[in-house]
Write a protein that holds these residues in place. Structure first.
Motif, PDB file in Angstrom:
ATOM      1  N   LEU A  72      11.841   0.256   5.454  1.00 31.09           N
ATOM      2  CA  LEU A  72      11.159   1.017   4.416  1.00 31.09           C
ATOM      3  C   LEU A  72      10.436   0.079   3.442  1.00 31.09           C
ATOM      4  CD1 LEU A  72      10.874   4.013   3.685  1.00 31.09           C
ATOM      5  CD2 LEU A  72      12.780   3.717   2.095  1.00 31.09           C
ATOM      6  N   ILE A  73      11.096  -1.019   3.094  1.00 34.87           N
ATOM      7  CA  ILE A  73      10.492  -2.013   2.196  1.00 34.87           C
ATOM      8  C   ILE A  73       9.278  -2.651   2.857  1.00 34.87           C
ATOM      9  CG2 ILE A  73      10.857  -4.255   1.086  1.00 34.87           C
ATOM     10  CD1 ILE A  73      13.797  -3.329   0.643  1.00 34.87           C
ATOM     11  N   ALA A  74       9.404  -3.023   4.128  1.00 36.35           N
ATOM     12  CA  ALA A  74       8.287  -3.645   4.856  1.00 36.35           C
ATOM     13  C   ALA A  74       7.100  -2.689   4.937  1.00 36.35           C
ATOM     14  CB  ALA A  74       8.736  -4.069   6.246  1.00 36.35           C
ATOM     15  N   GLU A  75       7.357  -1.421   5.180  1.00 36.33           N
ATOM     16  CA  GLU A  75       6.284  -0.423   5.250  1.00 36.33           C
ATOM     17  C   GLU A  75       5.591  -0.284   3.892  1.00 36.33           C
ATOM     18  OE1 GLU A  75       5.860   4.374   5.766  1.00 36.33           O
ATOM     19  OE2 GLU A  75       7.494   3.373   6.840  1.00 36.33           O
ATOM     20  N   TYR A  76       6.375  -0.238   2.832  1.00 36.21           N
ATOM     21  CA  TYR A  76       5.848  -0.128   1.480  1.00 36.21           C
ATOM     22  C   TYR A  76       4.977  -1.346   1.143  1.00 36.21           C
ATOM     23  CZ  TYR A  76       5.857  -0.198  -3.641  1.00 36.21           C
ATOM     24  OH  TYR A  76       5.495  -0.272  -4.961  1.00 36.21           O
ATOM     25  N   GLN A  77       5.472  -2.547   1.445  1.00 35.16           N
ATOM     26  CA  GLN A  77       4.716  -3.767   1.158  1.00 35.16           C
ATOM     27  C   GLN A  77       3.436  -3.826   1.978  1.00 35.16           C
ATOM     28  OE1 GLN A  77       8.034  -6.339   1.967  1.00 35.16           O
ATOM     29  NE2 GLN A  77       8.270  -6.889  -0.205  1.00 35.16           N
ATOM     30  N   SER A  78       3.515  -3.377   3.214  1.00 38.40           N
ATOM     31  CA  SER A  78       2.338  -3.372   4.077  1.00 38.40           C
ATOM     32  C   SER A  78       1.267  -2.425   3.533  1.00 38.40           C
ATOM     33  CB  SER A  78       2.743  -2.971   5.496  1.00 38.40           C
ATOM     34  OG  SER A  78       1.621  -2.878   6.315  1.00 38.40           O
ATOM     35  N   ARG A  79       1.684  -1.224   3.125  1.00 40.49           N
ATOM     36  CA  ARG A  79       0.731  -0.263   2.561  1.00 40.49           C
ATOM     37  C   ARG A  79       0.087  -0.806   1.288  1.00 40.49           C
ATOM     38  NH1 ARG A  79       3.547   4.325   0.997  1.00 40.49           N
ATOM     39  NH2 ARG A  79       5.396   3.751   2.150  1.00 40.49           N
ATOM     40  N   ASN A  80       0.893  -1.425   0.435  1.00 41.33           N
ATOM     41  CA  ASN A  80       0.356  -1.987  -0.804  1.00 41.33           C
ATOM     42  C   ASN A  80      -0.603  -3.139  -0.536  1.00 41.33           C
ATOM     43  OD1 ASN A  80       1.649  -0.171  -2.417  1.00 41.33           O
ATOM     44  ND2 ASN A  80       3.222  -1.576  -3.133  1.00 41.33           N
ATOM     45  N   ALA A  81      -0.293  -3.959   0.469  1.00 37.48           N
ATOM     46  CA  ALA A  81      -1.177  -5.077   0.820  1.00 37.48           C
ATOM     47  C   ALA A  81      -2.513  -4.559   1.332  1.00 37.48           C
ATOM     48  CB  ALA A  81      -0.509  -5.974   1.853  1.00 37.48           C
ATOM     49  N   VAL A  82      -2.479  -3.538   2.179  1.00 41.82           N
ATOM     50  CA  VAL A  82      -3.716  -2.954   2.706  1.00 41.82           C
ATOM     51  C   VAL A  82      -4.541  -2.376   1.559  1.00 41.82           C
ATOM     52  CG1 VAL A  82      -4.637  -1.064   4.116  1.00 41.82           C
ATOM     53  CG2 VAL A  82      -2.837  -2.528   5.022  1.00 41.82           C
ATOM     54  N   ALA A  83      -3.889  -1.675   0.647  1.00 40.66           N
ATOM     55  CA  ALA A  83      -4.593  -1.085  -0.495  1.00 40.66           C
ATOM     56  C   ALA A  83      -5.187  -2.164  -1.398  1.00 40.66           C
ATOM     57  CB  ALA A  83      -3.646  -0.191  -1.295  1.00 40.66           C
ATOM     58  N   ALA A  84      -4.448  -3.255  -1.607  1.00 36.17           N
ATOM     59  CA  ALA A  84      -4.930  -4.341  -2.465  1.00 36.17           C
ATOM     60  C   ALA A  84      -6.078  -5.100  -1.807  1.00 36.17           C
ATOM     61  CB  ALA A  84      -3.788  -5.297  -2.800  1.00 36.17           C
ATOM     62  N   LEU A  85      -6.035  -5.236  -0.489  1.00 34.29           N
ATOM     63  CA  LEU A  85      -7.053  -6.021   0.212  1.00 34.29           C
ATOM     64  C   LEU A  85      -8.311  -5.219   0.561  1.00 34.29           C
ATOM     65  CD1 LEU A  85      -4.874  -8.227   2.559  1.00 34.29           C
ATOM     66  CD2 LEU A  85      -6.211  -8.968   0.579  1.00 34.29           C
ATOM     67  N   LYS A  86      -8.231  -3.887   0.513  1.00 31.90           N
ATOM     68  CA  LYS A  86      -9.385  -3.068   0.888  1.00 31.90           C
ATOM     69  C   LYS A  86     -10.623  -3.410   0.053  1.00 31.90           C
ATOM     70  CE  LYS A  86     -10.705   1.646   1.955  1.00 31.90           C
ATOM     71  NZ  LYS A  86     -10.268   3.036   2.053  1.00 31.90           N
ATOM     72  N   PRO A  87     -10.533  -3.444  -1.301  1.00 31.43           N
ATOM     73  CA  PRO A  87     -11.724  -3.830  -2.064  1.00 31.43           C
ATOM     74  C   PRO A  87     -12.124  -5.292  -1.833  1.00 31.43           C
ATOM     75  CG  PRO A  87      -9.963  -3.064  -3.543  1.00 31.43           C
ATOM     76  CD  PRO A  87      -9.437  -3.044  -2.147  1.00 31.43           C
ATOM     77  N   ALA A  88     -11.148  -6.145  -1.616  1.00 35.82           N
ATOM     78  CA  ALA A  88     -11.442  -7.559  -1.368  1.00 35.82           C
ATOM     79  C   ALA A  88     -12.196  -7.721  -0.046  1.00 35.82           C
ATOM     80  CB  ALA A  88     -10.164  -8.382  -1.355  1.00 35.82           C
ATOM     81  N   LEU A  89     -11.777  -7.005   0.985  1.00 31.19           N
ATOM     82  CA  LEU A  89     -12.462  -7.084   2.280  1.00 31.19           C
ATOM     83  C   LEU A  89     -13.909  -6.605   2.166  1.00 31.19           C
ATOM     84  CD1 LEU A  89      -9.580  -5.872   4.629  1.00 31.19           C
ATOM     85  CD2 LEU A  89     -10.651  -8.126   4.632  1.00 31.19           C
TER      86      LEU A  89
END
Length: 158
Positions: A72-89
């Motif tokens: 659950l923690i890994a899924e949460y961190q993964s979702r947050n990373a994708v959300a944080a990197l979307k504008p950067a990408l």
């Protein structure tokens, strides 16, 4: 009162000067100030031929508990990373940068500084989220802690 020692950069070895001029780490976490940090690095890259830009997002580590499994923690961190990197990408594509953002997990300031040291970066660029007043004093910020931990120049971009 102890005086701050000023480093004489003319005595720095050529190897260190070369590393300093070749690689910049941009730490991103999603807000607009992270995009401004990428834009700053892109301008630097156009000015200094051969400058390599590394992009890093750090997700804070979370301890598992009875209610929070590792999955659950890994899924949460993964979702947050994708959300944080979307504008950067999107900014990386718009600016024409040749870099692949990376994500790591841990204490953000410590991971940012360790990553920069490991990859021999000459500078760290971070966005300043602009926490002011009591919030800035009480909570502190990743940027402030990076400045305290880093032994290389840190650029804050608003």
């Amino acid at each position: 009162m102890q005086r701050e020692r000023v480093r004489d950069w003319s005595r720095v070895s050529p190897e260190v000067q070369t590393v300093t001029a070749k690689r910049v780490l941009v730490a991103v976490d999603g807000p607009a100030c992270s995009i401004h940090a990428l834009e700053y690095a892109a301008r630097r890259q156009r000015t200094f031929d051969g400058l390599e830009i590394l992009v890093l997002n750090v997700q804070p580590s979370i301890r598992p508990s009875r209610t929070l499994s590792r999955g659950l923690i890994a899924e949460y961190q993964s979702r947050n990373a994708v959300a944080a990197l979307k504008p950067a990408l999107a900014a990386i594509k718009r600016l024409g940068l040749e870099t692949t953002p990376q994500t790591q997990i841990g204490n953000p300031p410590a991971v940012i500084v360790a990553f920069a040291r490991h990859r021999r970066c000459g500078e760290i660029v971070v966005g300043n989220s602009g926490l002011g007043g009591v919030a800035g004093l009480v909570l502190g910020s990743v940027a402030r802690k990076v400045i305290l931990l880093a032994r290389i120049p840190v650029v804050l971009v608003k």
